[in-house]
Design an enzyme around this catalytic site. Sequence first.
Site, short mmCIF file in Angstrom:
data_model
loop_
_atom_site.label_atom_id
_atom_site.label_comp_id
_atom_site.label_asym_id
_atom_site.label_seq_id
_atom_site.Cartn_x
_atom_site.Cartn_y
_atom_site.Cartn_z
N SER A 190 -41.64 -36.86 19.44
CA SER A 190 -40.43 -37.71 19.34
C SER A 190 -39.35 -37.03 18.50
O SER A 190 -38.18 -37.43 18.57
CB SER A 190 -40.79 -39.06 18.70
OG SER A 190 -41.30 -38.85 17.40
N ILE B 160 -40.31 -30.32 15.23
CA ILE B 160 -40.92 -29.12 15.84
C ILE B 160 -41.59 -29.48 17.17
O ILE B 160 -41.50 -28.72 18.15
CB ILE B 160 -41.95 -28.50 14.86
CG1 ILE B 160 -41.26 -28.08 13.55
CG2 ILE B 160 -42.66 -27.32 15.50
CD1 ILE B 160 -42.22 -27.69 12.42
N GLY B 161 -42.22 -30.64 17.24
CA GLY B 161 -42.91 -31.05 18.47
C GLY B 161 -41.95 -31.24 19.63
O GLY B 161 -42.24 -30.83 20.76
N GLY C 251 -46.89 -35.56 19.07
CA GLY C 251 -45.81 -35.77 18.11
C GLY C 251 -44.49 -35.17 18.57
O GLY C 251 -43.86 -34.39 17.85
N TYR D 47 -51.84 -33.64 1.43
CA TYR D 47 -51.25 -32.90 2.57
C TYR D 47 -51.88 -31.52 2.67
O TYR D 47 -52.35 -31.10 3.74
CB TYR D 47 -49.73 -32.80 2.38
CG TYR D 47 -49.02 -32.07 3.49
CD1 TYR D 47 -48.77 -32.69 4.71
CD2 TYR D 47 -48.59 -30.75 3.33
CE1 TYR D 47 -48.11 -32.01 5.74
CE2 TYR D 47 -47.94 -30.07 4.34
CZ TYR D 47 -47.70 -30.70 5.54
OH TYR D 47 -47.06 -30.04 6.55
P1 NAP Z 1 -41.37 -34.80 12.07
O1 NAP Z 1 -40.02 -34.60 12.67
O2 NAP Z 1 -41.59 -35.92 11.12
O3 NAP Z 1 -42.41 -34.85 13.26
C1 NAP Z 1 -43.70 -35.34 13.09
C2 NAP Z 1 -44.12 -35.91 14.41
O4 NAP Z 1 -45.47 -36.39 14.28
C3 NAP Z 1 -43.25 -37.10 14.83
O5 NAP Z 1 -42.99 -36.98 16.20
C4 NAP Z 1 -44.15 -38.27 14.53
O6 NAP Z 1 -43.94 -39.38 15.39
C5 NAP Z 1 -45.50 -37.67 14.85
N1 NAP Z 1 -46.59 -38.48 14.36
C6 NAP Z 1 -46.82 -38.96 13.12
N2 NAP Z 1 -47.94 -39.70 13.10
C7 NAP Z 1 -48.43 -39.69 14.36
C8 NAP Z 1 -49.56 -40.25 14.99
N3 NAP Z 1 -50.43 -41.01 14.31
N4 NAP Z 1 -49.75 -40.03 16.31
C9 NAP Z 1 -48.89 -39.28 17.01
N5 NAP Z 1 -47.79 -38.73 16.48
C10 NAP Z 1 -47.57 -38.93 15.17
O7 NAP Z 1 -41.81 -33.49 11.26
P2 NAP Z 1 -42.08 -31.99 11.71
O8 NAP Z 1 -41.68 -31.17 10.57
O9 NAP Z 1 -41.52 -31.68 13.05
O10 NAP Z 1 -43.67 -31.97 11.77
C11 NAP Z 1 -44.40 -31.35 12.80
C12 NAP Z 1 -45.57 -30.58 12.21
O11 NAP Z 1 -45.06 -29.52 11.40
C13 NAP Z 1 -46.45 -31.42 11.28
O12 NAP Z 1 -47.81 -31.15 11.55
C14 NAP Z 1 -46.08 -30.92 9.90
O13 NAP Z 1 -47.11 -31.08 8.97
C15 NAP Z 1 -45.77 -29.47 10.19
N6 NAP Z 1 -44.96 -28.79 9.18
C16 NAP Z 1 -43.69 -29.19 8.93
C17 NAP Z 1 -42.95 -28.54 7.94
C18 NAP Z 1 -41.53 -28.95 7.61
O14 NAP Z 1 -40.99 -28.46 6.60
N7 NAP Z 1 -40.88 -29.78 8.41
C19 NAP Z 1 -43.52 -27.47 7.22
C20 NAP Z 1 -44.82 -27.10 7.49
C21 NAP Z 1 -45.53 -27.76 8.49
P3 NAP Z 1 -43.14 -40.72 14.99
O15 NAP Z 1 -41.76 -40.44 15.46
O16 NAP Z 1 -43.83 -41.77 15.77
O17 NAP Z 1 -43.26 -40.88 13.52
#
Ligand code: NAP
Length: 279
Positions: A13, A16-17, A11, A153
């Site tokens: 793109s 955090i990733g 993830g 979630y």
């Molecule tokens: P984000 O910017 O939406 O990133 C999520 C990433 O996961 C995107 O790169 C997305 O890719 C990818 N993804 C979704 N479905 C996928 C799949 N089937 N296979 C591979 N990649 C996939 O949000 P983020 O906040 O950085 O999330 C990263 C992690 O942090 C998640 O596990 C989330 O639950 C956790 N988290 C986030 C927060 C917050 O407040 N942001 C808080 C607590 C925990 P696409 O671009 O293809 O959609």
Amino acid sequence: MSDRKVAVVTGTSSGIGLHTAVGLARRDIRVVATMRDTGRAGQLLDTAGKDGVELAVRELDVTDRDARLRCLDEVVAEFGTIDILVNNAGISVAGSLEQLDDAALQKQFEVNFLGVAALTRQALGPMRRAGSGRIVTVTSNGGVIGEPFLDAYCASKFAVEGLMQSLAPVAAQFGIAVSVVEPAAVETNIVQNTDLRCLGTDPDGQYGPLTEKFLRFVAEGFGTPQSPEDAAAVVVEAATSDTPRFRWQTSEAAVESVGLSLRDMDGSTVVSATSDILR
Ligand code: NAP
């Protein structure tokens, strides 16, 4: 064979990733940055380029069994091993249980739990044979606190924390450290990308006002989020620290909410705090 470590991050793109992948590369780690659509690698490659680091981009949808097998096999064939797996990819499906059909629950668990479990299972082989490795999973403060309208979630994050905590002592026998990283609010695309099932179903017309309160809470909760760079720095630390530990929080807000739940022996403090969201 290079003695630089090899990391696979899911993830990458956005959010955090993306910053975790670049942060690991800045530590001189060979990073395989995976994403579902490599056509979306532009921001990752720009950020890496500005930091003067290189990383390999590979396609991986964590819900695709064949793609998972192929991807990690190819990493081992090309890079020789996998030293670090960062399970970061995640989605959120919002709704209270009566608003969530089985397909919604399945969608949530396919990415946040089943994808993580399968990829981790596959990475364990090369790590076990090497006698070392790091498995780091980005969970959430929602992995220890259930929040209204985030039933699916939080369930998926609780499940993955349970999986990883069970795995940790066994993996340690093979020299593999297992960690979870728990952010609170972080400024990423996750809120915009949330599947708002709560807007689609209103059994007996009784959920509307509660749904509105939840949506207002989400909007307010993200008023002062942490930056994805800062959250990713903790993921990188968890993956590279000389003193690995199981549980990491990425911010004071995360420490506060995780601590609240871990100290709440009868569960009343958390339920009272989360009930406030609906007042
Ligand atoms: P984000 O910017 O939406 O990133 C999520 C990433 O996961 C995107 O790169 C997305 O890719 C990818 N993804 C979704 N479905 C996928 C799949 N089937 N296979 C591979 N990649 C996939 O949000 P983020 O906040 O950085 O999330 C990263 C992690 O942090 C998640 O596990 C989330 O639950 C956790 N988290 C986030 C927060 C917050 O407040 N942001 C808080 C607590 C925990 P696409 O671009 O293809 O959609």
